[in-house]
Design an enzyme around this catalytic site. Structure first.
Site: not given
Length: 467
Positions: A39, A313, A445
């Protein structure tokens, strides 16, 4: 020697998702992970544990406002940090175990150890006991992620002067937590401990917090967090961080050259993250890596060595788990001869504070800099029926659209549920929706999502209905 079609070094969101997609496409796939759990940073010491701590601290904070809803809680309500951290770890363990299940389900071979290149097609796996084995692979994907950055003059002792990793398992709630860096990670962890009773001070070099996002979001989040008790020192350059016993002293200089001194019992250094390629031996494979440790790739995430790719990354772009996942899938599909694509402009960014902050597309600052003629429409949560019913009226949604074509160029929001609401914005922009397109969609709504419709109406000839 074991042989594979694809070998992935690193099991973070990019690595393990790429492994699954490779396996789905029929590749014999292996994944190498240096730690005993799968992970990567996200699941073990990043996204998942920080959200677990944010959730627990949010529940505690909500208790303080139960009386507003007609709920009376008798007796003392106390924070048990040890149990909170234990719950966080249980969530991490369950999630990491889920990744292991997915590897088994998809018949991905998992190697535990440090993966390092021997050449462009061979990777050595060095195990914790010192033993090693070498595997051969036709394709190799580098997914080694990132580590917390530091300032050169700060000595991290990981006890009182800490990174985000240690902040997720503190033995006590700090009396005064000084955070160096006002980015996403620092602000999120700062709110965790602020809720639990700590004094929190944030020192930021730039002139605002979350500086990478639209300035209106930064301004609103600063206002809300100040109201909650967080203190900010923006446009301050940290000069020194020293520890004596249980006291950490942070000195910083403001724009006028004045030096302030902050004393706390913990200092969290949160100044971003750096690509992690330590021990990879990329040079043995001929892979180009920058001085900062970033792997150089082309638009297909292919390195200068044709059979080696890199994702997440460790390559250019935002350091986000979902960006890494998309890249992992993209590489797998390229290897299978497909034609996938990623629109990096439509990778959303989220700050998981409360109110949540989320954005996709261009900021107003970027549009102004590029000379784009745009129009803007905003709608405040305080004018939203669902927000008033729930008591979460801080924030707004802002839509930026091309002044001529009405195509949506950016959507920026801060408020309750924005981390989930941003998906509607991404979907609309992926299909190149106009502000009018969104304004004509029926939104249930009462919901928080109605704020997006109203902001679209506001951007369409200032037609918002409820403000």
């Amino acid at each position: 020697m074991s042989q594979f079609d694809v070998t992935i070094i690193g099991s973070g969101p990019g690595g393990y998702v790429s492994a699954i997609r490779c396996a789905q496409l029929g590749f014999k796939t292996a994944i190498i992970e240096k730690y005993s759990t799968l992970g990567g940073t996200c699941l073990n010491v990043g996204c998942i544990p920080s959200k677990a701590m944010l959730a627990s601290s949010h529940h505690y904070e909500e208790l303080q406002h139960f009386a507003d809803h007609g709920i009376e809680v008798k007796g003392d309500v106390k924070v048990n940090l040890e149990k909170m951290v234990a719950r966080k770890q249980a969530v991490v363990d369950q999630t990491s175990g889920g990744v292991k299940f997915l590897m088994d389900k998809n018949k991905v071979t998992v190697f535990e150890g440090i993966g390092s290149f021997e050449d462009a097609t061979h990777v050595k796996v060095t195990k914790n006991d010192g033993s090693s084995e070498t595997i051969e692979s036709k394709y190799i994907i580098i997914a080694t992620g990132s580590k917390p950055s530091n300032l050169p003059f700060i000595k991290l002792d990981k006890e009182r002067i800490i990174t985000s990793t240690e902040a997720l398992k503190l033995p006590e709630v700090p009396k005064h937590l000084v955070i160096i860096g006002g980015g996403v990670i620092g602000i999120e962890l700062g709110q965790v401990y602020l809720r639990l009773g700590a004094e929190v001070s944030v020192v930021e070099f730039m002139d605002r917090i979350i500086p990478g996002m639209d300035s209106s979001l930064s301004k609103e989040l600063t206002k809300v967090l100040k109201k909650q008790g967080m203190k900010f020192y923006v446009s301050h350059k940290v000069q020194s961080v020293d520890r004596k016993g249980k006291t950490v002293t942070v000195k910083a200089e403001n724009a006028k050259g004045e030096v302030i001194t902050l004393e706390g019992d913990y200092a969290l250094v949160s100044v971003g993250r750096r690509p992690y390629t330590d021990g990879l031996n990329a040079d043995k494979a001929g892979v180009k890596v920058t001085e900062r440790g970033m792997v150089e790739v082309n638009d297909h995430l292919q390195t200068n060595v044709p059979n080696i790719y890199a994702i997440g990354d460790v390559v250019r772009g935002a350091m986000l788990a979902h960006k890494a996942e998309e890249e992992g899938v993209l590489v797998a599909e390229i290897l299978a001869g497909q034609k996938p694509h990623i629109d990096y402009n439509l990778i959303p960014g989220v700050v998981y504070t409360w109110p949540e902050v989320a954005a996709v597309g261009k900021t107003e600052e970027q549009l102004k800099e590029a000379g784009v003629n745009y129009k803007a429409g905003s709608f405040p949560f305080k004018a939203l029926g669902r927000a008033r019913a729930g008591g979460d009226t801080d924030g707004f949604v802002k839509i930026l659209a091309d002044a001529k074509t009405d195509e949506v160029l950016g959507i920026h929001m801060i408020g309750a549920r924005c981390a989930d609401l941003i998906a509607e914005a991404v979907t609309a922009m992926e299909f190149r929706a106009s502000a009018e397109d969104i304004s004509r969609m029926s939104h249930a709504h009462p919901t928080y999502a109605e704020a997006i419709k109203e902001a679209a109406l506001a951007a369409t000839e200032n037609r918002a209905l409820h403000v």
